[in-house]
Design an enzyme around this catalytic site. Structure first.
Site, short mmCIF file in Angstrom:
data_model
loop_
_atom_site.label_atom_id
_atom_site.label_comp_id
_atom_site.label_asym_id
_atom_site.label_seq_id
_atom_site.Cartn_x
_atom_site.Cartn_y
_atom_site.Cartn_z
N HIS A 65 0.84 -1.21 0.00
CA HIS A 65 0.00 0.00 0.00
C HIS A 65 0.86 1.24 0.00
CE1 HIS A 65 -2.88 -2.96 1.20
NE2 HIS A 65 -2.20 -3.22 2.28
N HIS A 95 5.68 6.84 6.52
CA HIS A 95 5.36 6.47 5.13
C HIS A 95 4.80 7.69 4.44
CE1 HIS A 95 1.61 5.94 7.41
NE2 HIS A 95 1.07 6.44 6.31
N HIS A 97 2.12 9.31 1.26
CA HIS A 97 0.98 9.11 0.35
C HIS A 97 1.25 9.99 -0.87
CE1 HIS A 97 -1.50 6.94 3.33
NE2 HIS A 97 -0.79 7.67 4.20
N GLU A 107 -3.52 13.35 1.57
CA GLU A 107 -4.81 12.80 2.05
C GLU A 107 -5.62 13.91 2.70
OE1 GLU A 107 -3.67 9.25 4.38
OE2 GLU A 107 -4.44 8.19 2.64
N HIS A 120 3.51 10.75 6.76
CA HIS A 120 2.92 10.41 8.05
C HIS A 120 3.94 9.74 8.96
CE1 HIS A 120 -1.35 10.35 6.11
NE2 HIS A 120 -0.98 11.56 6.49
N THR A 200 -5.99 6.20 7.99
CA THR A 200 -6.60 6.59 6.71
C THR A 200 -6.68 5.42 5.74
OG1 THR A 200 -4.49 7.17 5.70
CG2 THR A 200 -5.66 8.94 6.91
N1 8F3 Z 1 -2.11 6.65 6.95
S1 8F3 Z 1 -2.06 6.47 8.52
O1 8F3 Z 1 -3.36 6.74 9.07
O2 8F3 Z 1 -0.98 7.27 9.07
C1 8F3 Z 1 -1.66 4.82 8.89
C2 8F3 Z 1 -1.13 4.51 10.13
C3 8F3 Z 1 -0.80 3.18 10.44
C4 8F3 Z 1 -1.03 2.19 9.49
C5 8F3 Z 1 -0.65 0.78 9.85
O3 8F3 Z 1 0.34 0.57 10.54
N2 8F3 Z 1 -1.42 -0.28 9.43
C6 8F3 Z 1 -2.63 -0.21 8.68
C7 8F3 Z 1 -2.35 -0.80 7.29
C8 8F3 Z 1 -1.55 -2.04 7.34
C9 8F3 Z 1 -1.42 -2.82 6.19
C10 8F3 Z 1 -0.65 -3.96 6.19
O4 8F3 Z 1 -0.52 -4.73 5.09
C11 8F3 Z 1 0.04 -4.32 7.37
O5 8F3 Z 1 0.81 -5.44 7.35
C12 8F3 Z 1 -0.07 -3.56 8.52
C13 8F3 Z 1 -0.87 -2.43 8.52
C14 8F3 Z 1 -0.99 -1.62 9.77
C15 8F3 Z 1 -1.96 -2.15 10.76
C16 8F3 Z 1 -2.68 -3.30 10.53
C17 8F3 Z 1 -3.58 -3.76 11.49
C18 8F3 Z 1 -3.75 -3.07 12.69
C19 8F3 Z 1 -3.04 -1.89 12.90
C20 8F3 Z 1 -2.14 -1.43 11.96
C21 8F3 Z 1 -1.51 2.51 8.26
C22 8F3 Z 1 -1.85 3.83 7.96
ZN ZN Z 2 -0.60 7.50 6.11
#
Ligand code: 8F3
Ligand code: ZN
Length: 262
Positions: A65, A95, A97, A107, A120, A200
Site C-alpha cells: 500500500h 510512510h 501518500h 490525504e 505520516h 486513513t
Molecule cells: N495513513 S495512517 O493513518 O498514518 C496509517 C497509520 C498506520 C497504518 C498501519 O500501521 N497499518 C494499517 C495498514 C496495514 C497494512 C498492512 O498490510 C500491514 O501489514 C499492517 C498495517 C498496519 C496495521 C494493521 C492492522 C492493525 C493496525 C495497523 C496505516 C496507515
Molecule cells: Zn498514512
C-alpha cells in the site's frame, strides 16, 4: 490483515472500504478537509516536542500500500509529546501518500487544496499499551504527525528515501535502512492543527490523534520527475524516483548533520 482486499482502484477503492470495514462510516474518520478559519484556537494546547535524536531506523518495506520506514520502538528513544498528547508516544514508522501520475496525493486537504504528497510519522502510546497492535485499536493509542510535501526546491535529504525505493520495488520486499533520522524531513515551524481521527487506510481504526503541520516541506519537481507503478502493489504507488542512483551507504555517510528544529 490481508493486504489485497482493499486498494485505490475502481473495484477496491476508498468508497468501497465500508463493505469490509464498516468503521469507514464512523464518527471520527480521516482524512478531513482542514478549514483554518473555523478551527478553534485552544490556548491550553502547547507546542509539540519531537525527540528524534536517538532515532534508530531499521528497514524500508513495501507492504503493497505504501513504502514504510520502520523504527526500533523498544524504548522511548524517539518520541513525540506535548500539544494535545498526555504522554510521550513512540515513533514506529513513517510512510508517504503520493498521488497518481501528475495528480496530487495528499490525504488531508486545506480548504480543498491538495498537496503533492503527505508524510505520516506514526507513533504509539507505549505508556498505556503493551504493543503497537493493541494501541492501534485504542481511542488514544496512536499519534500521527502529518507533513505536507509541496513541489519547490530540491529537498536535500528526500533523495535518500527515493533512491532506496529501487530496493523495495515489489510488494513484500524489505531492505536495510539504517540510521535515517526523520528530523531532516521537518519544516522550520511546528505550528499545527490537531483533531481526533482514524487510520486513513483499512482497518481504519479510530485510534489516531492527528497533528498536521501547517508548513509544508519542499520537494523538487526533479524528485518526482518521473514516477512508476510499483509492480505487485495493489496501490498505484507512484513514487518519485530519482534518475541518479546513489549508493545508499554513501547517502547515509553524508547524512550526519541533523536539521535544526525550533
Ligand atoms: N495513513 S495512517 O493513518 O498514518 C496509517 C497509520 C498506520 C497504518 C498501519 O500501521 N497499518 C494499517 C495498514 C496495514 C497494512 C498492512 O498490510 C500491514 O501489514 C499492517 C498495517 C498496519 C496495521 C494493521 C492492522 C492493525 C493496525 C495497523 C496505516 C496507515
Ligand atoms: Zn498514512
Amino acid at each position: 490483515m490481508t493486504g489485497h482486499d482493499w486498494g485505490y482502484g475502481v473495484e477496491d477503492g476508498p468508497s468501497l472500504w465500508h463493505q469490509n470495514y464498516p468503521i469507514a462510516e464512523g464518527s471520527r474518520q480521516s482524512p478531513i478537509d482542514i478549514l483554518p478559519q473555523t478551527a478553534s484556537h485552544d490556548p491550553s494546547l502547547g507546542p509539540i516536542a519531537l525527540k528524534y535524536d536517538q532515532c534508530t531506523s531499521i528497514n524500508i518495506a513495501n507492504n503493497g500500500h505504501s513504502v514504510v520506514v520502520e523504527f526500533e520502538d523498544s524504548d522511548d528513544r524517539s518520541v513525540i509529546q506535548g500539544g494535545p498528547l498526555d504522554n510521550p508516544y513512540r515513533l514506529k514508522q513513517f510512510h508517504f501518500h503520493w498521488g497518481g501520475k501528475g495528480c496530487r496525493g495528499s490525504e488531508h486537504t486545506v480548504e480543498g487544496h491538495s498537496y503533492a504528497s503527505e508524510l505520516h510519522l506514526v507513533h504509539w502510546n507505549a505508556v498505556k499499551y503493551e504493543t503497537f497492535g493493541e494501541a492501534a485499536t485504542a481511542p488514544d493509542g496512536l499519534a500521527v504527525l502529518g507533513i505536507f510535501l509541496e513541489t519547490g526546491d530540491d529537498h536535500r535529504w528526500l533523495h535518500t528515501i527515493t533512491d532506496a525505493l529501487y530496493m523495495v520495488k515489489f510488494k513484500g520486499s524489505v531492505t536495510n535502512f539504517k540510521s535515517f533520522n526523520p528530523k531532516c524531513l521537518l519544516p522550520s515551524s511546528l505550528h499545527y492543527w490537531t483533531y481526533l481521527g482514524s487510520l486513513t487506510t483499512p482497518p481504519l481504526h479510530e485510534s489516531v490523534t492527528w497533528i498536521v503541520l501547517k508548513e509544508p516541506i519542499a520537494v523538487s519537481e526533479k524528485q518526482p520527475a518521473h514516477s512508476w507503478w510499483i509492480p505487485g502493489s495493489s496501490h498505484y504507488g507512484w513514487f518519485p524516483i530519482q534518475t541518479s542512483q546513489m549508493e545508499l551507504s554513501l547517502a547515509f555517510a553524508a547524512h550526519k548533520t541533523t536539521a535544526s528544529t525550533e
